[in-house]
Enzyme design. Structure first.
Site, mmCIF file in Angstrom:
data_model
loop_
_atom_site.group_PDB
_atom_site.id
_atom_site.type_symbol
_atom_site.label_atom_id
_atom_site.label_comp_id
_atom_site.label_asym_id
_atom_site.label_seq_id
_atom_site.Cartn_x
_atom_site.Cartn_y
_atom_site.Cartn_z
ATOM 1 N N LEU B 628 -12.913 19.794 -36.347
ATOM 2 C CA LEU B 628 -12.313 20.453 -37.354
ATOM 3 C C LEU B 628 -11.271 20.555 -38.270
ATOM 4 O O LEU B 628 -11.147 20.252 -39.540
ATOM 5 C CB LEU B 628 -13.039 22.031 -37.730
ATOM 6 N N GLN B 636 -6.019 26.784 -29.969
ATOM 7 C CA GLN B 636 -6.886 26.779 -29.153
ATOM 8 C C GLN B 636 -6.258 26.265 -27.544
ATOM 9 O O GLN B 636 -6.828 26.713 -27.006
ATOM 10 C CB GLN B 636 -7.852 26.149 -29.656
ATOM 11 N N GLY B 701 -12.844 26.875 -27.927
ATOM 12 C CA GLY B 701 -12.192 27.764 -27.618
ATOM 13 C C GLY B 701 -11.922 28.257 -25.874
ATOM 14 O O GLY B 701 -11.101 28.944 -25.582
ATOM 15 N N GLU B 702 -12.511 27.893 -25.259
ATOM 16 C CA GLU B 702 -12.434 28.080 -23.724
ATOM 17 C C GLU B 702 -12.166 26.159 -22.460
ATOM 18 O O GLU B 702 -11.307 26.780 -21.934
ATOM 19 C CB GLU B 702 -13.257 27.983 -23.140
#
Ligand code: FES
Ligand code: FES
Lengths: 178, 735
Positions: B628, B636, B701-702
Site C-alpha cells: 500500500l 518495516q 511487519g514480521e
C-alpha cells in the site's frame, strides 16, 4: 531470609533530595524557572515541570539517546543531567528547533526519508543529527553512523536516518538555521 | 457503482501522515499524557524467583514524604483474571497472594505525589521471603511441560521411513536465547476513574483487548472503559497483553481516588512486558542424492512462565516450508520460574526458521549442492499440507531477484575461500514462508461538511504506517486528496479492530475501511439519485465514480458534485458508514491462504584473529502481495532485517542460573544494533496482489526479520567453516 528490593540503598529520611531548589535557565529561547526537588533531572524537569514532552525517556540511564537535547549548543543526555546543573544555561529541545513556524531542515528530511517508525527515538535522533552537523562529523556515512551510535532506534530506521542526515549535510546543513 | 476502477495511487511512497507530529515532538505517546491531580506510582519487585513472601513491611514507605498509598497483596482485593485471548490466557492478576513465581514479580506499588517520592519510598518497602529452589531451565526434572500447546503439531507420511530412504541426512540441535522486545518507549499506564467510568492511556498494541480485560477484572461494563493508545514507542509484541502493571495502575487510581501514572523503568521492561523465550530445537532432514527432500523432522522445547501462555510453536512453520512427503513437527513448552514470555516480532518463526534454514544449509553442504538450488528444488509449489494452490506465492521470484541483486552466482562453493586482509568473507542465504494471519475487523468512514473524510478504528499504529496507509486507502476510494482525509486510531471507543500484531492488521483493517467506503458511497449515491436538484439525479449506479472530492459521472467529470455540496443540500453535518472484514476461509476459496514470502542474502566479515563478526551487506526480497505504501513497507522490512541482525549477533537476555535474576537488564548491557552496526541494506518487493485478501495485501511487519539469523549463520559458516548452531553468534564461538 530477609531481602530488600533490587534497587540501590534507601536514602536516609533527611535526604537532601527532598529539598527544593530553584533553577533559572533559558529553554528554547524563553527564560524559565523551575522549583524542584534536587533529584529532578533535566529530562523530568522538561517533561513533567515544563510540559515539554517532545524529549523522550527510553532508559533514564544514559544508554539510549532518546533524551538528547542541546545545552549551550552541545548535545547532552537530559537524563544524566540534573535540572539544578542547568542554572544560567541555554537549553534547546525538539520543540525549539523550528524557526518562525518552519520546521528545521533536519525535521523535514526525517519525514522525507522516513527516518523513523514509531517515532519515539526521533526527537533524540534529530537533536543529535543537528549537533552532528555543527560538530562537522557528517562528512561520510561511516562518520554519521559512528557519531550517531549513541541514539538507539529499536524500530531500526537507521539507514533512513543516515540518508536524512546526508541529505541535509549535502545542502550545506542550512547553517543559518543552526 | 464502482468505488475504484483499480487502485493506481495505492503503493505510492507517500510520506507518513503522522510524520510532522513525530519529528516535532508533538505526537502524544502514553507517557507524555498528564491529567490534573495525577499521582505517580513506582513498583517494588521480588528479589527471589520462587517461594513466598513471609513479611511485607510498608510502615516506613507509608511515612515517607508525599506517599498516598502502598498496594500489596494485603490491600489489593481478589481480582479475577482477564479473559482468554487469541494469545491464550490473560496474565495472572497482580498482588493476589504471597507466592513468588519469578524474579522481578511485582510485590508492591507505591503511590505518591511525585515520581521522585514514589521511587524513593519504593526503596523503603521491606520484604522478607521464604525462598524455594526455582526451576530455571528445561532440564530441571521438576519442570512441568506442555506438549503441543497450540494444537499445531503435524504428521505427514512416515518420517522414519523417509529418513531411512535418504541418501544424505542432517541431524542437528540449535539453541536460541531469551531476547527482550525492548521497545524504546518505556511502557506506561495512566489510569483515571470518574465514578464507574475508567479512562486509561496505555502502551498497548491492542486497545480493544485491554478494554475488555479491564472491564472484566474491575467488574464494570465495557462501554464505561476507554483505552487510548494513539501513539506507541514501539512494542514488537510487548504491547499485546494487559500486563499486571496495567491492572495495578488502575487499582491504584481506584484506591487513591485520583489519576495514577505508572511508567516502567528500563530494567522493569525486561521482567514486566514479556520477551522472546529461549528454546532448543532438533532438526533432522533427509534427502536423496539429487537433493530432493524426503524427510523433515523438527522438535522444539521452549520456556514458559509458571502460570501463563505464550504462542511459540517454533517448529510449526517447517511443516509448510517445503514440498516434502514425510514430515513431523512437534512443540513442547516447559514451565519455569521466569518472567512471562510474549510474542516478539515473528514469534516462533524467528526461532524455528533459524533452525530449519540452518539445517537446510548443512544439508546443501552435505549434498554438495548450492544452498539456493536446494531450496528451489524443494520449493512448495502448492501448500504442502493442504495440497491447495497458494493464494499468492512469489517465493521463486524472491530467490531469483535476490540472487541477481546480491551476485550470488559469484559466490565460491567452498567455505573459507575468500578473505580481505584479516577478514574472512562469507555469504549465506535463507528463505522465508511466513504464515497467514487475520482477525475480524470493523471501521467507520465518515464524510464531513467540509468535504473531507475521517477513518475511525480502535486499531493502532505501532510505527508500521497504519495511519498513512488507511488515509491513502480512504483518499483513493473516495476520490479525495490525502490532505482531506484524517485517520483517528488507537481509541477503544472507536469501531473494534484487532491487535497491531501478527502482520495482520493492514489487511484486516484496510479491508474494513474499503467496505465502509463502499457502503458510504452507496448511501451518498442514494441521496443524489433521488434528488432532482443533483446533477447526478437518476444516474445508473454503474455510471457514477468517486473522484474529485465527490461523486462524478463516469467519463464526464464535469457532471457531479462534491461531498460537501451533497451534505449541505441535505442539511447533514456528516454522513458515515460502518465497514467490516472477516478472514477468508481457505476451503471456500479452494486456495491456501498465503502469508508473505521472502529471501535474504547476507554477507559477513569475520576477523580471523578476534572472531569478530560484522554483517557487511544484506539483500532482501519480499513478496508482501500488494504494497500500500512502498516507503513505509520498506521501513518495516529494514526494521525487521536489523532486528534479525540483532538476534543473530547481539541479543541475549542473560538469567543468572541460580537466582533467576536477569543480569543484563539495561541498554548498556543488553546489546541491540546501533547505527554503526548496520550496513547497506537492499530491499525489494516482488509478487502480485494476494487473491484471498480483499485488498491483495499481505502483512510485512514480521517477515523481514525471519531468516536473517539463518542467512547470517550460514554466511559465518561460509566465511570460516565453523557451523554455529547457537545464537547469538559471538566471537567466542569462532576462536
Ligand atoms: S533516556 Fe537518557 S539516554 Fe536513555
Ligand atoms: S522509530 Fe521507533 S525507536 Fe526509533
Amino acid at each position: 531470609m530477609t531481602s530488600t528490593p533490587d534497587v540501590p540503598p534507601a536514602p536516609p529520611q533527611s535526604d537532601p533530595g527532598a529539598a527544593e531548589i530553584t533553577t533559572a535557565f533559558t529553554v528554547n529561547g524563553t527564560p524559565r524557572t523551575v522549583g524542584a526537588d534536587t533529584r529532578v533531572t533535566l529530562l523530568d524537569a522538561l517533561r513533567d515541570r515544563l510540559g515539554l514532552t517532545g524529549t523522550k525517556k527510553g532508559c533514564d540511564q544514559g544508554a539510549c539517546g532518546a533524551c538528547t537535547v542541546h545545552v549551550d549548543g552541545r548535545r547532552v543526555l537530559a537524563c544524566l543531567m540534573l535540572a539544578a546543573q542547568c542554572d544560567g544555561r541555554e537549553v534547546t529541545t525538539i520543540e525549539g528547533l523550528s524557526r518562525e513556524g518552519r520546521p528545521h531542515p533536519m525535521q523535514d528530511a526525517f519525514v522525507r526519508h522516513d527516518g523513523f517508525q514509531c517515532g519515539y527515538c526521533t526527537p533524540g535522533q534529530i537533536m543529535s543529527a543537528v549537533a552532528l552537523l555543527r560538530e562537522g562529523r557528517a562528512g561520510t556515512d561511516e562518520d554519521i553512523r559512528e557519531f550517531m551510535s549513541g541514539n538507539l532506534c529499536r524500530c531500526a530506521a537507521y539507514p533512513n536516518v543516515v540518508a536524512a542526515i546526508k541529505d541535509v549535510a549535502r545542502e550545506g546543513g542550512d547553517h543559518a538555521h543552526l | 457503482m464502482s468505488t475504484a476502477e483499480d487502485l493506481p495511487v495505492l503503493g505510492a511512497p507517500v510520506d507518513r501522515v503522522d510524520g510532522p507530529l513525530k519529528v516535532t515532538g508533538q505526537a502524544p505517546y502514553p507517557s507524555d499524557v498528564d491529567l490534573p491531580g495525577q499521582a505517580h506510582a513506582a513498583l517494588v519487585q521480588s528479589t527471589i524467583a520462587a517461594g513466598r513472601i513471609t513479611d511485607l513491611d510498608t510502615t516506613e514507605a507509608e511515612k515517607a514524604p508525599g506517599v498516598l498509598a502502598v498496594l500489596t497483596h494485603h490491600t489489593v482485593p481478589r481480582l479475577p483474571r482477564g479473559p482468554m485471548t487469541s494469545l491464550g490466557v490473560s496474565p495472572p492478576a497482580p498482588l493476589q497472594d504471597d507466592r513468588i513465581r519469578h524474579h522481578g514479580q511485582h510485590v508492591a506499588l507505591v503511590v505518591a505525589e511525585s515520581r521522585e517520592q514514589a521511587t524513593a519510598a519504593a526503596r523503603l518497602v521491606r520484604v522478607e521471603y521464604a525462598p524455594a529452589d526455582p526451576v530455571l531451565d528445561f532440564d530441571d526434572p521438576r519442570a512441568v511441560s506442555v506438549d503441543d500447546p497450540w494444537g499445531l503439531d503435524s504428521h505427514r507420511g512416515d518420517v522414519d521411513a523417509g529418513l531411512a530412504s535418504a541418501d544424505v541426512t542432517v541431524d542437528a540441535v540449535y539453541t536460541t536465547p531469551d531476547n527482550t522486545n525492548n521497545p524504546l518507549g518505556l511502557f506506561s499506564t495512566l489510569a483515571a476513574w470518574e465514578g464507574e467510568r475508567l479512562t486509561v492511556y496505555d502502551a498497548t498494541q491492542w486497545p480493544a483487548m485491554v478494554r475488555e480485560t479491564l472491564a472484566e477484572v474491575f467488574g464494570v461494563p465495557e462501554v464505561s472503559v476507554r483505552v487510548l493508545s494513539p501513539f506507541l514507542g514501539g512494542g514488537f509484541g510487548a504491547g499485546l497483553r494487559a500486563w499486571p502493571h496495567v491492572i495495578l495502575a488502575v487499582q491504584a487510581a481506584r484506591d487513591v481516588g485520583r489519576p495514577v501514572k505508572l511508567v516502567l523503568t528500563r530494567p522493569q521492561m525486561f521482567t514486566s512486558v514479556g520477551h522472546r523465550p529461549k528454546g532448543v530445537q532438533r532438526v533432522r532432514l533427509g534427502a536423496t542424492a539429487d537433493a530432493t527432500l524426503v524427510a523433515i523432522e523438527h522438535h522444539s522445547t521452549s520456556l514458559l512462565a509458571v502460570e501463563d501462555d505464550d504462542y511459540e510453536p517454533f517448529a510449526a512453520g517447517s511443516a509448510v516450508a517445503y514440498a516434502c512427503p514425510h514430515v513431523v513437527t512437534a512443540d513442547r513448552q516447559v514451565r519455569a520460574n521466569v518472567p512471562a514470555p510474549v510474542s516478539m516480532r515473528a514469534p516462533a518463526h524467528a526461532q524455528g526458521n533459524f533452525a530449519l534454514e540452518s539445517a537446510m544449509d548443512e544439508l546443501a553442504c552435505a549434498l554438495d549442492v548450492d544452498p539456493l538450488e536446494l531450496r528451489l528444488r524443494n520449493h512448495a509449489d502448492v501448500h504442502p499440507a493442504l495440497g491447495l494452490p497458494w493464494s499468492s506465492n512469489a517465493l521463486r521470484e524472491c530467490y531469483a531477484v535476490g540472487a541477481e541483486r546480491f551476485g550470488w552466482s559469484r559466490r565460491p562453493a567452498r567455505p573459507r575461500s575468500r578473505r580481505d586482509g584479516h577478514w574472512l568473507v562469507g555469504q549465506g542465504m535463507a528463505g522465508v514462508s511466513y504464515p497467514w494471519y487475520q482477525a475480524p475487523s470493523l471501521a467507520r468512514v465518515t464524510v464531513t461538511a467540509d468535504g473531507g473524510a475521517t477513518v475511525a478504528s480502535s486499531g493502532m499504529d505501532i510505527g508500521t504506517g497504519t495511519y498513512t496507509v488507511l488515509t491513502q486507502l480512504c483518499a483513493h476510494l473516495l476520490g479525495l486528496p490525502l490532505e482531506q482525509v484524517r485517520s483517528d486510531l488507537g481509541d477503544s471507543d472507536l469501531p473494534e479492530a484487532p491487535q497491531a500484531g501478527g502482520s495482520g492488521l493492514t489487511s484486516a483493517l484496510g479491508s474494513a475501511v474499503a467496505d465502509a467506503c463502499e457502503r458510504l458511497l452507496g448511501a451518498l449515491l442514494e441521496l443524489v439519485r433521488d434528488d432532482p436538484e443533483s446533477p447526478l439525479h437518476g444516474s445508473d449506479p454503474e455510471d457514477v465514480v468517486a473522484a474529485g472530492g465527490g461523486l462524478r459521472r463516469r467519463g464526464d467529470p464535469g457532471r457531479g458534485e462534491t461531498y460537501a455540496a451533497i451534505l449541505a443540500r441535505h442539511g447533514r453535518p456528516q454522513l458515515g458508514a460502518d465497514g467490516a472484514s472477516t478472514p477468508a476461509q481457505p476451503t471456500e476459496l479452494g486456495m491456501a491462504l498465503a502469508g508473505a514470502f521472502g529471501a535474504h542474502f547476507a554477507e559477513v566479515r569475520v576477523d580471523e584473529d578476534l572472531g569478530l563478526v560484522r554483517v557487511s551487506r544484506v539483500t532482501t526480497v519480499i513478496d508482501g502481495g500488494r504494497i500500500l505504501n512502498e516507503k513505509t513497507a520498506r521501513s518495516q522490512v529494514i526494521g525487521g532485517v536489523i532486528g534479525g541482525i540483532g538476534m543473530a549477533v547481539f541479543e541475549d537476555t542473560i538469567t543468572d542460573p541460580t537466582t533467576g535474576r536477569i543480569a543484563n537488564a539495561t541498554f548498556g548491557d543488553y546489546l541491540v544494533p546501533v547505527h554503526a552496526d548496520v550496513p547497506d541494506l537492499d530491499v525489494t518487493f516482488v509478487g502480485e496482489p494476494d487473491r484471498a485478501s480483499a485488498l491483495g495485501v499481505k502483512g510485512v511487519g514480521e517477515v523481514g526479520l525471519v531468516g536473517v539469523a539463518a542467512a547470517i549463520a550460514n554466511a559465518v559458516h561460509h566465511a570460516t567453516g565453523v557451523r554455529v548452531r547457537s545464537l547469538p553468534i559471538t566471537l567466542d564461538a569462532l576462536l
